[in-house]
Enzyme design. Structure first.
Site, PDB file in Angstrom:
ATOM      1  N   ARG A   1      47.333  48.879  39.173  1.00  0.00           N
ATOM      2  CA  ARG A   1      48.303  48.691  38.088  1.00  0.00           C
ATOM      3  C   ARG A   1      47.556  48.628  36.762  1.00  0.00           C
ATOM      4  NH1 ARG A   1      49.985  44.099  37.762  1.00  0.00           N
ATOM      5  NH2 ARG A   1      49.025  43.207  39.596  1.00  0.00           N
TER       6      ARG A   1
ATOM      7  N   TYR B   1      49.689  55.729  41.033  1.00  0.00           N
ATOM      8  CA  TYR B   1      49.202  54.688  41.932  1.00  0.00           C
ATOM      9  C   TYR B   1      50.133  53.480  42.027  1.00  0.00           C
ATOM     10  CZ  TYR B   1      45.632  52.418  44.729  1.00  0.00           C
ATOM     11  OH  TYR B   1      44.942  51.860  45.772  1.00  0.00           O
TER      12      TYR B   1
ATOM     13  N   LYS C   1      57.317  46.822  41.719  1.00  0.00           N
ATOM     14  CA  LYS C   1      57.145  45.879  40.609  1.00  0.00           C
ATOM     15  C   LYS C   1      58.125  46.160  39.470  1.00  0.00           C
ATOM     16  CE  LYS C   1      53.698  44.207  42.858  1.00  0.00           C
ATOM     17  NZ  LYS C   1      53.568  42.859  43.362  1.00  0.00           N
TER      18      LYS C   1
ATOM     19  N   HIS D   1      57.586  36.974  42.701  1.00  0.00           N
ATOM     20  CA  HIS D   1      56.421  37.584  43.358  1.00  0.00           C
ATOM     21  C   HIS D   1      55.978  36.654  44.488  1.00  0.00           C
ATOM     22  CE1 HIS D   1      52.086  39.356  42.710  1.00  0.00           C
ATOM     23  NE2 HIS D   1      52.717  39.972  43.673  1.00  0.00           N
TER      24      HIS D   1
ATOM     25  N   SER E   1      48.391  38.536  42.548  1.00  0.00           N
ATOM     26  CA  SER E   1      47.947  39.715  43.282  1.00  0.00           C
ATOM     27  C   SER E   1      46.578  39.464  43.904  1.00  0.00           C
ATOM     28  CB  SER E   1      47.874  40.915  42.338  1.00  0.00           C
ATOM     29  OG  SER E   1      49.130  41.112  41.733  1.00  0.00           O
TER      30      SER E   1
ATOM     31  N   CYS F   1      45.666  37.416  46.211  1.00  0.00           N
ATOM     32  CA  CYS F   1      45.340  35.991  46.410  1.00  0.00           C
ATOM     33  C   CYS F   1      45.889  35.445  47.717  1.00  0.00           C
ATOM     34  CB  CYS F   1      45.843  35.165  45.231  1.00  0.00           C
ATOM     35  SG  CYS F   1      44.914  35.470  43.728  1.00  0.00           S
TER      36      CYS F   1
ATOM     37  N   ASP G   1      55.538  40.157  49.653  1.00  0.00           N
ATOM     38  CA  ASP G   1      55.220  40.355  48.227  1.00  0.00           C
ATOM     39  C   ASP G   1      56.336  39.942  47.263  1.00  0.00           C
ATOM     40  OD1 ASP G   1      53.091  41.338  46.473  1.00  0.00           O
ATOM     41  OD2 ASP G   1      54.483  42.913  45.889  1.00  0.00           O
TER      42      ASP G   1
ATOM     43  N   ARG H   1      44.304  50.244  49.621  1.00  0.00           N
ATOM     44  CA  ARG H   1      45.546  49.679  50.164  1.00  0.00           C
ATOM     45  C   ARG H   1      45.992  50.411  51.430  1.00  0.00           C
ATOM     46  NH1 ARG H   1      48.300  45.261  47.199  1.00  0.00           N
ATOM     47  NH2 ARG H   1      46.881  44.943  45.465  1.00  0.00           N
TER      48      ARG H   1
HETATM   49  P1  GTP Z   1      48.975  41.727  46.478  1.00  0.00           P
HETATM   50  O1  GTP Z   1      49.403  42.703  47.501  1.00  0.00           O
HETATM   51  O2  GTP Z   1      48.029  42.329  45.472  1.00  0.00           O
HETATM   52  O3  GTP Z   1      50.108  41.038  45.788  1.00  0.00           O
HETATM   53  O4  GTP Z   1      48.010  40.629  47.204  1.00  0.00           O
HETATM   54  P2  GTP Z   1      48.266  39.452  48.259  1.00  0.00           P
HETATM   55  O5  GTP Z   1      48.616  38.201  47.523  1.00  0.00           O
HETATM   56  O6  GTP Z   1      49.185  39.883  49.339  1.00  0.00           O
HETATM   57  O7  GTP Z   1      46.791  39.204  48.842  1.00  0.00           O
HETATM   58  P3  GTP Z   1      46.186  39.421  50.324  1.00  0.00           P
HETATM   59  O8  GTP Z   1      46.873  38.614  51.362  1.00  0.00           O
HETATM   60  O9  GTP Z   1      46.089  40.881  50.564  1.00  0.00           O
HETATM   61  O10 GTP Z   1      44.734  38.804  50.156  1.00  0.00           O
HETATM   62  C1  GTP Z   1      43.809  39.336  49.271  1.00  0.00           C
HETATM   63  C2  GTP Z   1      42.423  38.779  49.510  1.00  0.00           C
HETATM   64  O11 GTP Z   1      42.441  37.352  49.631  1.00  0.00           O
HETATM   65  C3  GTP Z   1      41.816  39.300  50.790  1.00  0.00           C
HETATM   66  O12 GTP Z   1      40.531  39.787  50.478  1.00  0.00           O
HETATM   67  C4  GTP Z   1      41.721  38.107  51.693  1.00  0.00           C
HETATM   68  O13 GTP Z   1      40.596  38.191  52.507  1.00  0.00           O
HETATM   69  C5  GTP Z   1      41.656  36.924  50.739  1.00  0.00           C
HETATM   70  N1  GTP Z   1      42.268  35.716  51.339  1.00  0.00           N
HETATM   71  C6  GTP Z   1      43.526  35.617  51.839  1.00  0.00           C
HETATM   72  N2  GTP Z   1      43.759  34.386  52.356  1.00  0.00           N
HETATM   73  C7  GTP Z   1      42.605  33.674  52.166  1.00  0.00           C
HETATM   74  C8  GTP Z   1      42.214  32.331  52.482  1.00  0.00           C
HETATM   75  O14 GTP Z   1      42.968  31.531  53.026  1.00  0.00           O
HETATM   76  N3  GTP Z   1      40.960  31.962  52.096  1.00  0.00           N
HETATM   77  C9  GTP Z   1      40.096  32.823  51.476  1.00  0.00           C
HETATM   78  N4  GTP Z   1      38.884  32.380  51.145  1.00  0.00           N
HETATM   79  N5  GTP Z   1      40.433  34.104  51.180  1.00  0.00           N
HETATM   80  C10 GTP Z   1      41.666  34.520  51.513  1.00  0.00           C
HETATM   81  C1  SPV Z   2      50.174  43.591  43.181  1.00  0.00           C
HETATM   82  O1  SPV Z   2      49.297  43.964  42.392  1.00  0.00           O
HETATM   83  O2  SPV Z   2      50.707  42.453  43.103  1.00  0.00           O
HETATM   84  C2  SPV Z   2      50.590  44.486  44.276  1.00  0.00           C
HETATM   85  C3  SPV Z   2      50.079  45.859  44.276  1.00  0.00           C
HETATM   86  O3  SPV Z   2      51.374  44.076  45.121  1.00  0.00           O
HETATM   87  S1  SPV Z   2      50.995  46.936  43.251  1.00  0.00           S
HETATM   88  O4  SPV Z   2      52.170  47.394  43.989  1.00  0.00           O
HETATM   89  O5  SPV Z   2      50.149  48.063  42.883  1.00  0.00           O
HETATM   90  O6  SPV Z   2      51.436  46.235  42.066  1.00  0.00           O
HETATM   91 MN    MN Z   3      51.845  41.801  44.778  1.00  0.00          MN
END
Ligand code: GTP
Ligand code: SPV
Ligand code: MN
Length: 599
Positions: free
Chosen positions: A69, A210, A219, A239, A261, A263, A286, A378
């Site tokens: 993004r 993308y 989004k 979100h 994002s 996290c 999400d 992704r």
């Molecule tokens: P978006 O799709 O961008 O909105 O992201 P998301 O919030 O769904 O994040 P996602 O679950 O894909 O996690 C992203 C990163 O955080 C990954 O690299 C995970 O390994 C890391 N992560 C997730 N949960 C934990 C946790 O409990 N502890 C730690 N240390 N890292 C974590």
């Molecule tokens: C985020 O960045 O929070 C995502 C990926 O879930 S995107 O759809 O590219 O915004």
């Molecule tokens: Mn997201």
């Protein structure tokens, strides 16, 4: 919103503007989808993965300038500048339309315009919304097919709903006779525009192919435009993941969590508990649309129908359910490719292969200093492939919400978990959320902590002060005892050596258990200046190897650190200006007083 009666006219106007060679109405069928995939493989725009390793799956590689993004090319074009607020980039809607109309003129020359009717939310839900996206990108079509309910069926629903959000998208790369179409056509950065017209409920996106820039249902519609509609109609577009948590006696509660994002939303939404007898099932990973029903409770639906998840770091160790979900029929973007045509990324299980093709399609070996997969690589997969999909996930009525979690990446200050005293105190917690900037958006300040209220900083379609006020108002719309409890979690606190203090992932179930018990009125808590903390022994640590010292650090509340945090927060509140609700300044001053008295 645009009326159904104006659909044909709107499309004709956009065809006249963009002048595609062909127009194709997507029916959303499997056959159509396979035809598109075959066409992309034939044209060198998709790589078919090894059917023995990853059946029905494909890899895509984007242009190195188009990998996430782009927040500094994202605009809220409200009629009045003050309605966009200090956290959005505002453009005058008339000026922006002029600029973008010039870009769109002839932009689909040599290409096909695909018309995609799509539905955000389950069929038959009062909250579901229809969008119609026009795009010249097949990549966007096959992704929208997974991420939304897309196809002819939506047109029937449109006859009932009567209005839709028009979404125009072009990669901004017209083809003249004899031009070779690059693998990932897109426009230069300064010509990229992700534009939202909140009064008209209209989305125009130009120049990027993308993720959130181009899959406009996600989004742009389900968060930025939906947040505007939600405020007008007294509901919330957030979100957030939605999960179902079941205890050993078979009782279930649904929980929302707002993390920025990259996290941990996808991870938490399909977590495998390490404590026996507990179960997590997924409703969404999400986005949540939330409303209060006649019974006074909050309910939520997941408007999406797929996961667009961060690949990097995903493994059987960190997220086995995601690994199982993506074992087939999955689209991968910007991952590395093994010699036997499977996918690879940093953090995946097993040894690092001696040779790979990296996401820029160059040879890679472990001696290279550049990553093999892009940090924002992704996977895109249908929710139906999630092995722990909750049976309620597609329910038009939504699921009753018991708790809301907020959180982010905070290396210091914020304890593993604390609970708000009241709804308003919980909204205050959401307003003060901060997180380290991740690779999910293009930035030159990765790792710096920025304020990200409710993880919505890049996604609020209007003034952040009005947004926070909307949260407070929602709390007034029902009996306080019926509202979900609000908790602040931080899996990312670090020790002096920079290591995570909490093991995270499946072990987060220990924290979920306490949340569940709190919602049941059973979990033990003690008040602290910042909120309720788990009473000693209230977090189940059985069979977990963690030092007492570490637990102490995880829950340490350092008044000096917190008072500094409040100074920073005051400065942040000042940037919000006069629209910041008084109730939040009041919460801040109360917290400050409690901290000073605890010294
Ligand atoms: P978006 O799709 O961008 O909105 O992201 P998301 O919030 O769904 O994040 P996602 O679950 O894909 O996690 C992203 C990163 O955080 C990954 O690299 C995970 O390994 C890391 N992560 C997730 N949960 C934990 C946790 O409990 N502890 C730690 N240390 N890292 C974590
Ligand atoms: C985020 O960045 O929070 C995502 C990926 O879930 S995107 O759809 O590219 O915004
Ligand atoms: Mn997201």
């Amino acid at each position: 919103m645009t009326s159904y009666d104006d659909l044909e006219m709107w499309i004709q106007d956009m065809v006249d503007l963009c002048t595609p060679d062909h127009v194709h109405w997507c029916d959303g069928s499997e056959e159509e989808n396979q035809r598109f995939l075959d066409e992309m493989v034939l044209n060198g725009k998709a790589m078919k993965l090894n059917p023995e390793k990853r059946p029905g799956s494909y890899a895509f590689f984007s242009h190195p300038t188009d990998v996430a993004r782009i927040e500094n090319r994202t605009f809220i074009a409200s009629i009045r500048e003050e309605d966009a607020g200090p956290t959005n980039q505002w453009r005058d809607p008339i000026e922006l339309k002029k600029t973008m109309t010039n870009l769109y003129r002839g932009s689909m020359k040599g290409r096909t315009m695909y018309v995609m009717p799509f539905m955000m939310g389950p069929f038959g839900s009062p909250l579901s919304k229809i969008g119609i996206q026009l795009t010249d990108s097949l990549y966007v079509v096959i992704h929208t097919k997974i991420m939304t309910r897309m196809g002819t069926k939506v047109l029937d629903e449109l006859k009932i709903k009567k209005s839709f959000v028009p979404c125009l998208h072009s990669v901004g790369y017209p083809l003249q006779m004899g031009d070779i179409d690059p693998e990932w056509p897109c426009a230069p950065l300064e010509q990229k525009f992700i534009a939202h017209f909140p009064e008209e409920k209209l989305i125009w996106s130009y120049g990027s192919g993308y993720g959130g820039n181009a899959l406009l249902g996600k989004k742009c519609l389900a968060l930025r435009i939906a947040s505007v509609i939600a405020k007008e109609e007294h509901w919330m577009a957030e979100h957030m993941l939605i999960m179902k948590l079941t205890n050993p006696s078979g009782q279930s509660k649904f929980i929302l969590a707002a993390f920025p994002s990259a996290c941990g939303k996808t991870n938490l939404s399909m977590l495998i508990p390490t404590i026996p007898g507990w179960k997590v099932e997924t409703v969404g990973d999400d986005i949540a649309w939330i409303w209060i029903k006649e019974d006074g409770h909050m309910y939520a639906i997941n408007p999406e129908s797929g996961f667009f998840g961060v690949a990097k770091g995903t493994s059987f160790k960190s997220n086995a359910n995601a690994m199982l979900a993506i074992s087939k029929n999955t689209l991968f973007t910007n991952v590395a490719i093994t010699d036997d045509h499977d996918v690879w990324w940093e953090g995946i299980d097993g040894e690092t292969p001696a040779h790979l093709m990296d996401w820029t399609k160059k040879d890679w070996n472990p001696k290279k200093t550049t990553p093999a997969a892009h940090p924002n690589s992704r996977f895109t997969v249908s929710t139906s492939q999630c092995p722990v999909l909750a049976k309620e996930w597609n329910s038009p009525e939504g699921v009753l919400i018991s708790a809301i979690l907020v959180g982010g990446r905070r290396p210091t200050t914020i304890p593993l978990i604390h609970e708000s005293f009241t709804w308003n105190h919980g909204v205050f917690m959401g307003s003060m959320m901060g997180s380290e900037i991740t690779a999910a958006s293009l930035s030159d300040s990765y790792g710096m902590v920025r304020r990200d209220p409710f993880a919505m900083l890049p996604f609020i379609g209007y003034h952040v002060g009005d947004y926070l006020n909307h949260w407070l108002e929602m709390g007034q719309r029902t009996d306080a005892t019926l509202l979900p409890k609000i908790f602040y979690v931080n899996w990312f606190r670090k020790n002096q050596e920079g290591q995570f203090l909490w093991p995270g992932f499946g072990e987060n179930s220990r924290v979920l258990k306490w949340i569940f018990e709190r919602c049941d009125g059973k979990g033990k808590a003690v008040p602290s200046p910042i909120g309720y903390l788990p009473a000693p022994g209230a977090i189940d640590l059985s069979h977990l190897e963690i030092k007492e010292e570490q637990m102490k650090e995880l829950f340490e509340i350092n008044p000096k650190e917190w008072l500094l945090e409040m100074d920073g927060l005051k400065k942040y509140y000042d940037t919000i200006g006069s629209k910041l609700p008084d109730a939040l300044r009041f919460e801040l001053s109360m917290l400050e007083t409690r901290l000073k008295n605890s010294h």
